[in-house]
Each structure stands twice: as C-alpha cells, then as structure tokens.
Design a protein around this motif. Structure first.
Motif, PDB file in Angstrom:
ATOM      1  N   GLU A 168       0.845  -1.193   0.000  1.00  0.00           N
ATOM      2  CA  GLU A 168       0.000   0.000   0.000  1.00  0.00           C
ATOM      3  C   GLU A 168       0.880   1.243   0.000  1.00  0.00           C
ATOM      4  OE1 GLU A 168      -2.476  -0.212   3.477  1.00  0.00           O
ATOM      5  OE2 GLU A 168      -0.875   0.385   4.817  1.00  0.00           O
ATOM      6  N   CYS A 169       0.364   2.311  -0.594  1.00  0.00           N
ATOM      7  CA  CYS A 169       1.098   3.576  -0.555  1.00  0.00           C
ATOM      8  C   CYS A 169       0.873   4.210   0.817  1.00  0.00           C
ATOM      9  CB  CYS A 169       0.658   4.507  -1.690  1.00  0.00           C
ATOM     10  SG  CYS A 169      -1.030   5.118  -1.604  1.00  0.00           S
ATOM     11  N   ALA A 170       1.622   5.244   1.114  1.00  0.00           N
ATOM     12  CA  ALA A 170       1.457   5.985   2.367  1.00  0.00           C
ATOM     13  C   ALA A 170       0.269   6.923   2.250  1.00  0.00           C
ATOM     14  CB  ALA A 170       2.724   6.789   2.654  1.00  0.00           C
ATOM     15  N   PRO A 171      -0.342   7.277   3.375  1.00  0.00           N
ATOM     16  CA  PRO A 171      -1.361   8.324   3.319  1.00  0.00           C
ATOM     17  C   PRO A 171      -0.728   9.592   2.731  1.00  0.00           C
ATOM     18  CG  PRO A 171      -1.366   7.262   5.466  1.00  0.00           C
ATOM     19  CD  PRO A 171      -0.159   6.767   4.735  1.00  0.00           C
ATOM     20  N   HIS A 172      -1.457  10.262   1.837  1.00  0.00           N
ATOM     21  CA  HIS A 172      -0.929  11.446   1.161  1.00  0.00           C
ATOM     22  C   HIS A 172      -2.063  12.309   0.637  1.00  0.00           C
ATOM     23  CE1 HIS A 172      -1.738   8.584  -2.086  1.00  0.00           C
ATOM     24  NE2 HIS A 172      -1.848   9.640  -2.893  1.00  0.00           N
TER      25      HIS A 172
ATOM     26  N   LYS B  55      -5.015   6.769   1.005  1.00  0.00           N
ATOM     27  CA  LYS B  55      -3.991   5.806   0.599  1.00  0.00           C
ATOM     28  C   LYS B  55      -4.692   4.716  -0.195  1.00  0.00           C
ATOM     29  CE  LYS B  55      -3.991   2.747   4.605  1.00  0.00           C
ATOM     30  NZ  LYS B  55      -3.275   2.235   5.763  1.00  0.00           N
TER      31      LYS B  55
ATOM     32  N   LYS C 231      -4.232   0.648  -2.255  1.00  0.00           N
ATOM     33  CA  LYS C 231      -3.500  -0.584  -2.494  1.00  0.00           C
ATOM     34  C   LYS C 231      -4.359  -1.496  -3.361  1.00  0.00           C
ATOM     35  CE  LYS C 231      -3.542  -4.094   0.492  1.00  0.00           C
ATOM     36  NZ  LYS C 231      -3.182  -4.936   1.600  1.00  0.00           N
TER      37      LYS C 231
ATOM     38  N   VAL D 254       3.234  13.600   2.132  1.00  0.00           N
ATOM     39  CA  VAL D 254       3.180  12.180   2.467  1.00  0.00           C
ATOM     40  C   VAL D 254       3.304  12.072   3.983  1.00  0.00           C
ATOM     41  CG1 VAL D 254       4.370   9.974   2.219  1.00  0.00           C
ATOM     42  CG2 VAL D 254       4.182  11.503   0.253  1.00  0.00           C
TER      43      VAL D 254
ATOM     44  N   ALA E  39       3.888   8.284  -3.692  1.00  0.00           N
ATOM     45  CA  ALA E  39       3.182   8.366  -2.416  1.00  0.00           C
ATOM     46  C   ALA E  39       3.793   7.391  -1.405  1.00  0.00           C
ATOM     47  CB  ALA E  39       1.700   8.088  -2.621  1.00  0.00           C
ATOM     48  N   TRP E  40       5.039   7.668  -1.062  1.00  0.00           N
ATOM     49  CA  TRP E  40       5.757   6.911  -0.045  1.00  0.00           C
ATOM     50  C   TRP E  40       6.805   7.833   0.558  1.00  0.00           C
ATOM     51  CZ3 TRP E  40       5.730   5.134  -5.204  1.00  0.00           C
ATOM     52  CH2 TRP E  40       6.841   5.505  -5.968  1.00  0.00           C
TER      53      TRP E  40
END
Length: 187
Positions: free
Chosen positions: A70-74, A126, A128, A150, A167-168
C-alpha cells in the motif's frame, strides 16, 4: 489515431478544468489495459511504478502499475483529480485531518475494474491493490501535482515531497522538500 494523438486531442484543450470536465475527459479517453502497453513493472519495495502519459500546465495523466504494497497516506498538493481502476480492485482509505495532529482513517472503499473515483484538493487517502489483484490505475489531475504531502503515521511525521517522488516516504534526501514532525494527539 494513435493513443498519444487521442490523449492530446482530449487533454490539450482543457483550461482550468472543472471536476466534471476532468471526469468527462477521462471518460472520453475510454482507456483500457490494451491501450496501456509497456507498463513499468512495480519497483521492488514500492507500492507502484508510474508512467507519465501527458502533462501540460493544466493537467497531467499518469498510469500506475501496482505491487501488493500500500502507498502511504498522502494528499495531492493543490490538485484535484479522478482515478480510474483499469484492472484489478482498489482498496482506497480516506483520512480526516483534525488540527495539526496525524490524519486518522475514517473509512475505506473498494473500487472494482471500470470504476472512477474523485480525489478532492487537500484530501488525504492511501491506496493498495485488493485481494491480490493485479491493479493498474489511470490518474488525471489538475493542475499537475506539486507540493504533495506524504505522512508516516508511525514516525509521527509528514513530508512535502519533490514531484518525482511517489506516495511513499522518500528514499532520497533531495526528495524531502520539507519534513514536518507531528505531535501525537492524546486520546
């Protein structure tokens, strides 16, 4: 007509497009997985790899090929846009920001292949690939994303990232334009 000609014909005329105009442009492009040849493979240890399909001062169109991470919250800086699930299923988590603390997850939604969903300005989310699906997404933003923040919820930190960072949390120091330490709110 080639794919690039089709993209230019639809996107070049857009000037400060509204939310509706952006979605209509994505619908008019009507892109499928067959249109998206030479997708970059997801990079080891990253949630996705992306390819810029079109960019001018008004809009940018990206395709993303997702791993199972999953990407980071952004957020998307000062941009808003539409995301199309071209293949697979997306698990999209929406966050709320209260005060100067960390964003907290409000809810999540599943978006199947063929679905479109909106990313408002300054909203935090985020994504995924869900259920081990091979996910490919198309992203149309206006204006092109700059100043994306991010969040690293474990480190209680946020970072404004350079335009070439996804987004990480950035690997390279030059991608950290501004790092922000956040105090954990007492509950």
């Amino acid at each position: 007509m080639t794919l690039m000609s089709r993209i230019k014909n639809v996107l070049e005329p857009l000037k400060s497009p509204s939310i509706t105009e952006l979605k209509n442009a994505l619908l008019q492009l009507n892109m499928t997985l067959d249109d998206l040849t030479d997708l970059p493979e997801p990079t080891e240890g990253k949630p996705y790899n992306r390819k810029l399909l079109f960019k001018n001062e008004e809009v940018e169109l990206l395709v993303m090929n997702w791993s199972q991470l999953e990407c980071a919250p952004h957020d998307h800086g000062h941009s808003h846009g539409w995301i199309q699930v071209v293949s697979g299923t997306s698990l999209n988590s929406i966050y709320e920001m209260k005060g100067k603390g960390l964003p907290t997850e409000l809810f999540h939604q599943y978006h199947q292949q063929g679905k479109y969903f909106f990313a408002p300005k300054k909203s935090i989310h985020k994504m995924k690939a869900s259920n081990n699906t091979e996910m490919v997404t198309l992203h149309l933003y206006s204006p092109p994303i700059t100043g994306m923040i991010v969040y690293d919820l474990e480190k209680c930190a946020a970072c404004v990232v350079s335009d070439d960072c996804g987004a990480w949390w950035p690997d390279e120091q030059y991608q950290k334009l501004k790092e922000i330490k956040i105090k954990r709110e007492q509950s």
